[in-house]
Design an enzyme around this catalytic site. Structure first.
Site, PDB file in Angstrom:
ATOM      1  N   ASP A   1     -12.896 -36.428  22.020  1.00  0.00           N
ATOM      2  CA  ASP A   1     -11.996 -35.301  21.838  1.00  0.00           C
ATOM      3  C   ASP A   1     -12.815 -34.033  22.099  1.00  0.00           C
ATOM      4  OD1 ASP A   1      -9.641 -33.863  20.950  1.00  0.00           O
ATOM      5  OD2 ASP A   1     -10.734 -33.476  19.093  1.00  0.00           O
TER       6      ASP A   1
ATOM      7  N   ASP B   1     -11.813 -30.066  20.976  1.00  0.00           N
ATOM      8  CA  ASP B   1     -11.784 -29.045  19.926  1.00  0.00           C
ATOM      9  C   ASP B   1     -12.019 -29.657  18.550  1.00  0.00           C
ATOM     10  OD1 ASP B   1     -11.019 -26.530  21.406  1.00  0.00           O
ATOM     11  OD2 ASP B   1      -9.380 -27.829  22.018  1.00  0.00           O
TER      12      ASP B   1
END
Length: 237
Positions: free
Chosen positions: A27, A29
């Site tokens: 991922d 953020d």
């Protein structure tokens, strides 16, 4: 609200690894980039500017959420007359301005990427952020070229917690989902990767794992440093 993740890995029998991972998916953020705190600050500043209510808990509820789901989420909380679009637009403008400043990387990220490269494991990104913004962030922090593939939020039909983005990322990396180790910070992301059949390590950021996430039996660690140590175990190193 306690936002601190536990300081040790919690591994259940369901996360036992039968064979070594062949690829890694990240991922973005809150996991690689320390941007979620900045985004939360933008939400609150925009709400104050517009004279709108937005509690800390309600803002945290959008962490890891695809942007397409935010309008319905906010309208559900504050009613159909709430100026959703004005708040989203004001927040977005603040966020874009903030992202022109240097974006901090999470501790242990570069070391983890170096180790994965040395082990010959290709890496991909699966982020709910739109490609234009995601590529800006990854390029600005100097890590874009570290990833063989990137899949972004505007390129999939069903966003996290649906498994689509992780299924697509694994396919682009040329491996089965079960051969991927996924690093995630959000509850939505962990649920997506788990449903896709990937092996998941959760590194919580601003929001702790929820009971339904913990029930999946994924390991939860305090940092990417601990995530690397666990991945080394899985790889038999």
């Amino acid at each position: 609200m306690n936002l601190n993740p536990p300081h040790h890995a919690t591994v259940s029998a369901s996360s036992t690894i039968a064979s070594a991972p062949r690829a890694a998916i990240f991922d973005m953020d809150g996991l690689m980039l320390d941007t979620e705190r900045i985004a939360l600050g933008c939400w609150h500043a925009a709400a104050r500017e517009l004279g709108l209510p937005l509690s800390e808990e309600d803002a945290l509820g959008m962490v890891g959420m695809h942007s397409s789901k935010a309008p319905a989420y906010l309208a559900g909380l504050y009613g159909p007359d709430f100026p959703v679009r004005a708040l989203i637009d004001a927040t977005h403008q603040r966020y874009l301005a903030a992202m022109e400043e240097p974006i901090p990387l999470k501790a242990g990220l570069l070391e983890l990427l170096d180790w994965l490269a040395a082990e010959g494991l290709p890496c991909g990104v699966a982020t709910s952020t739109r490609r234009r913004i995601a590529e800006h962030h990854l390029a600005q922090t100097g890590i874009l070229q570290r990833f063989a593939q990137t899949v972004c939020g505007d390129e999939i039909e069903h966003p996290k917690p649906a498994p689509d983005i992780y299924l697509k990322a694994a396919g682009l990396l040329g491996v089965a989902p079960g051969e991927c180790v996924v690093f995630e910070d959000s509850n939505f992301g962990v649920q997506a990767a788990h449903t896709a059949g990937c092996r998941v390590i959760m590194v919580p950021d601003v929001r702790p794992p929820q009971p339904e996430t913990l029930a999946l039996g994924m390991p939860v660690v305090a940092s990417l440093v601990e995530a690397q140590a666990l991945t080394r175990q899985w790889c038999g190193r």
